[in-house]
Scaffold this motif. Structure first.
Motif, PDB file in Angstrom:
ATOM      1  N   UNK A   1       0.879  -1.164   0.000  1.00 52.73           N
ATOM      2  CA  UNK A   1       0.000   0.000   0.000  1.00 52.73           C
ATOM      3  C   UNK A   1       0.916   1.212   0.000  1.00 52.73           C
ATOM      4  N   UNK A   2       0.907   1.928  -1.118  1.00 55.80           N
ATOM      5  CA  UNK A   2       1.901   2.980  -1.373  1.00 55.80           C
ATOM      6  C   UNK A   2       1.318   4.357  -1.063  1.00 55.80           C
ATOM      7  N   UNK A   3       1.705   4.880   0.113  1.00 53.22           N
ATOM      8  CA  UNK A   3       1.210   6.177   0.579  1.00 53.22           C
ATOM      9  C   UNK A   3       2.309   7.238   0.665  1.00 53.22           C
ATOM     10  N   UNK A   4       3.571   6.811   0.629  1.00 51.93           N
ATOM     11  CA  UNK A   4       4.669   7.768   0.776  1.00 51.93           C
ATOM     12  C   UNK A   4       4.700   8.708  -0.427  1.00 51.93           C
ATOM     13  N   UNK A   5       4.703  10.004  -0.166  1.00 57.19           N
ATOM     14  CA  UNK A   5       4.709  10.976  -1.259  1.00 57.19           C
ATOM     15  C   UNK A   5       4.926  12.380  -0.724  1.00 57.19           C
ATOM     16  N   UNK A   6       5.364  13.244  -1.621  1.00 62.25           N
ATOM     17  CA  UNK A   6       5.321  14.671  -1.345  1.00 62.25           C
ATOM     18  C   UNK A   6       3.955  15.153  -1.811  1.00 62.25           C
ATOM     19  N   UNK A   7       3.284  15.999  -1.018  1.00 61.66           N
ATOM     20  CA  UNK A   7       1.865  16.241  -1.290  1.00 61.66           C
ATOM     21  C   UNK A   7       1.389  17.664  -1.077  1.00 61.66           C
ATOM     22  N   UNK A   8       2.275  18.637  -1.135  1.00 64.53           N
ATOM     23  CA  UNK A   8       1.873  20.030  -0.939  1.00 64.53           C
ATOM     24  C   UNK A   8       1.747  20.727  -2.290  1.00 64.53           C
TER      25      UNK A   8
END
Length: 312
Positions: A67-74
């Motif tokens: 389950x791939x949740x790691x991210x930059x998100x701004x």
């Protein structure tokens, strides 16, 4: 199942890991703590501190799913520093897919975003709505969606992308604590509690009924449930996309009103111009997820605010 959760020490990742553990899955958390917190990794999970570049060190044939949740998100940061999103999201996710392929792991649930749709051309967004992101964050997530489609066709990956909207609420001690905090509801709650100064309202001239941006808010527990259902549902050689939303939009002013009702306090607000890259309206139908996954949101906007207020 034995499940690797990337970004599992973050807000969404920690609750997804919590729900996996409660469903008796074996959980591995991979998180470099750039945004996450060590104390959000729950007892029972195996934690590896590191980024996606270290995925090969924790993946082996015994892992059933990622389950791939790691991210930059701004969004704002992505406009100012797009290169961070090309590297941190696109390149890093390609490395994760390489590591999965090498280890023989062929099941992925990916945390995508409604930002891939850009400015919607319909009142409610369905999955076949044209993808036209207006910021590098959304573009980076769309690029990963394209990767998954190709990976499924070429190598048999079983993949689901979940495109969701504004997430809020808390679950048994796990809630939002971003630094800096950019999400609307926790900032409104901090202002109501007298702990965050004046809340900022970005944009009062959008083409919406009250001039403020409209978003579809989903409770973190509903979101986590969808990840588990998608993980069980995925089909080899296919990449399916599901929007997750309530189908009901709330404007910023409506959210402010709801916060004041739930807390019984006045929220001090100062108005600012629009932020670059922010669409006026984002509301999802969520009907495909209901029909195919059997998923449906169980919580209201007031539930989200009430749980987040209790967690504050």
């Amino acid at each position: 199942m034995k499940v690797l959760v990337t970004g599992g020490a973050g807000y969404i990742g920690s609750v997804v890991a919590q729900q996996l553990l409660r469903a008796d899955h074996e959980v591995i958390v991979l998180d470099d703590l750039s945004k996450g917190h060590a104390d959000a990794v729950l007892p029972g999970a195996t934690w590896h501190q590191g980024g996606l570049a270290e995925a090969a060190e924790v993946l082996d044939p015994s892992v059933d799913a990622v389950i791939h949740l790691a991210a930059k998100s701004l969004v704002g940061e992505s406009v100012e520093h797009p290169e961070r999103y090309w590297h941190g999201n696109i390149v890093a996710s390609l490395g994760l897919l390489d590591a999965m392929r090498d280890a023989g792991v062929q099941r992925m649930v990916f945390s995508s975003t409604a930002a891939v749709y850009g400015n919607p051309i319909t009142e409610t967004i369905v999955e076949d709505h044209p993808a036209a992101p207006i910021n590098p964050y959304g573009a980076s997530k769309l690029a990963i969606d394209h990767m998954l489609t190709a990976e499924a066709k070429a190598h048999g990956l079983a993949a689901v992308s979940l495109r969701y909207f504004n997430v809020g609420g808390a679950s048994d001690g796990l809630g939002e604590r971003h630094d800096p905090e950019t999400h609307l509801i926790p900032n409104l709650l901090k202002a109501a509690a007298g702990r965050g100064g004046t809340a900022k309202l970005f944009g009062t001239d959008y083409p919406t009924p009250d001039g403020t941006a409209v978003r579809d808010y989903i409770h973190i527990l509903d979101l986590a449930a969808a990840h588990l259902q998608a993980m069980e549902w995925v089909r080899p050689g296919t990449h399916e996309i599901f929007n997750l939303g309530t189908g009901v939009g709330s404007s910023v002013r409506q959210v402010i009103d709801a916060v004041e009702r739930v807390t019984g306090r006045t929220v001090p607000v100062e108005e600012h111009p629009r932020r670059a890259g922010d669409p006026a309206t984002l509301v999802a139908s969520g009907q495909k997820a209901r029909d195919v996954l059997g998923w449906a949101p169980q919580h209201t906007l007031e539930d989200i605010i009430r749980d987040a207020w209790a967690h504050l």
